[in-house]
Structures are given as structure tokens and as C-alpha cells.
Design a protein around this motif. Structure first.
Motif: not given
Length: 224
Positions: A3-32
Motif C-alpha cells: 500500500r505504501l509503494i502504491k501511494k508513493l507511485f501515485k504521489l510521483i505520478f501526480t507530481l509529474l502530472l502537475i509539473g507537465a501541466t505547469l510546463i505546458i502552461a508556462f510554455g503557452y504563455g511564452k508563446y503568446k
């Protein structure tokens, strides 16, 4: 423990998703910000008004076909991004452990040269992709190729095919021989490393890669 490993992977995935979303948002802002500061049509107009700007009808077909064959042979088949080429480059570079293949399309390179420096960051790369998509929506492939060969660097202070052709061979681009065209087409990949004034032997080795690519893909390009 599971359960701990599963939670850890879920946390890592969530952090990666947030990071990717922020990069796309900042990239779009730079483009605009980039296109709002100087609209794409204004950028292109400024380039085409330069005395050295050369339309494709005044450029050797051997050179145009060679540059597409060696830099982006699927140029007329994909959009702003070449998923197949990007995937292949990622796999090859991962196996080799170094960057031996590039995944950027000609349109992406036009986008970078029009708006961005050589800054290496995910945000800049995302902004470049948005600009590339904007370019593909605005211009046809032939115009994008024309822009590319007129803004790319060929080494020894030569920006654009006319300057490179005149300074290296004292010829207009339309008069380039097959030998000269395939030699010039190899330079943009690494203009400092292949500059004819200092690294002619390297440039000749690169030329063979260009000739091989042109031999392989010319039939496909002639159909376009």
C-alpha cells in the motif's frame, strides 16, 4: 508495504502530472507573449524584405531536395511535430546515451530561429511547439521551407542560402552544382563544426550523409 509503494507511485505520478501541466502552461504563455510582441506575419515580412532573401524558384532544386532529405525527410507528410521522427530519435539517443539524432522538424527550427534563442529548457521547447503549430496553420509547406533556408546559419557568418552560396562559391543559389548543393545542405546541422573555412574535411564527410539521404528519399520528394 504494498500500500505504501502504491501511494508513493501515485504521489510521483501526480507530481509529474502537475509539473507537465505547469510546463505546458508556462510554455503557452511564452508563446503568446512572443507572438503578441511581434506577430508572425510581421516577423516573416521583415525577413522577406531583406535584400538577401531568395524565393525557392531562385534556388537550386538539388539543394532544396537535399536539405529536406537530410534534415526532415517526412517534412511534407507531418504537421508541426513529427511523432514518428521524435520517437525514433528518442530511442536512438537513449540507446547511444547521447544526442546523435534530432527530433525537431524544419517548422520547429523556423519557429526557434524566428522567436527564441538557443536556451535549453522545457518551457522554451513547448513555446516553440506552439509557434510551429501557428506557422503550419499560417503558411504552406513550400513557404516554410523557403523561410528555413533563408534564416538558417551555414557557418562562417553566413545566414541564409544566398549569403552562403555567394560567399562560399561566388554563385547565386540557382546556379549551385550538385556537388556544391549537397555540401551546403550538410552545414546547418552543426555550422560551427562544418564551417568550410576551418572544417572542410568534416563538411565533406557530412556531405556523404546528405548524398545518401538524397539518394534514399529523392523519389518521394519529387512526388511533392
Amino acid at each position: 508495504m504494498k500500500r505504501l509503494i502504491k501511494k508513493l507511485f501515485k504521489l510521483i505520478f501526480t507530481l509529474l502530472l502537475i509539473g507537465a501541466t505547469l510546463i505546458i502552461a508556462f510554455g503557452y504563455g511564452k508563446y503568446k507573449m512572443a507572438i503578441n510582441t511581434t506577430p508572425l506575419t510581421d516577423k516573416v515580412a521583415a525577413i522577406t524584405e531583406k535584400p538577401s532573401y531568395t524565393p525557392t524558384k531562385d534556388i537550386s532544386p538539388d539543394f532544396l531536395q537535399a536539405i529536406v532529405a537530410v534534415e526532415d525527410h517526412r517534412f511534407y507528410e507531418h504537421g508541426a511535430i513529427d511523432i514518428i521522427g521524435l520517437t525514433r530519435a528518442t530511442i536512438v539517443n537513449s540507446i547511444k546515451g547521447e544526442s546523435v539524432q534530432g527530433g525537431s522538424t524544419l517548422t520547429q527550427q523556423v519557429a526557434k530561429n524566428l522567436y527564441f534563442s538557443n536556451e535549453q529548457s522545457f518551457i522554451r521547447k513547448v513555446a516553440e511547439l506552439f509557434v510551429a503549430h501557428h506557422i503550419e496553420e499560417t503558411f504552406d509547406k513550400d513557404k516554410i521551407l523557403e523561410l528555413y533556408v533563408n534564416i538558417i546559419y551555414y557557418g562562417d557568418g553566413n545566414y541564409g542560402i544566398k549569403n552562403a552560396s555567394m560567399n562560399y562559391f561566388n554563385k547565386k543559389p540557382i546556379n549551385l552544382s550538385y556537388e556544391e548543393a549537397t555540401l551546403l545542405a550538410g552545414l546547418p546541422q552543426a555550422p560551427s563544426a562544418y564551417a568550410l573555412s576551418k572544417h572542410y574535411d568534416r563538411a565533406k564527410q557530412r556531405q556523404q550523409e546528405v548524398i545518401n539521404a538524397l539518394t534514399k528519399y529523392r523519389g518521394r520528394l519529387l512526388e511533392k
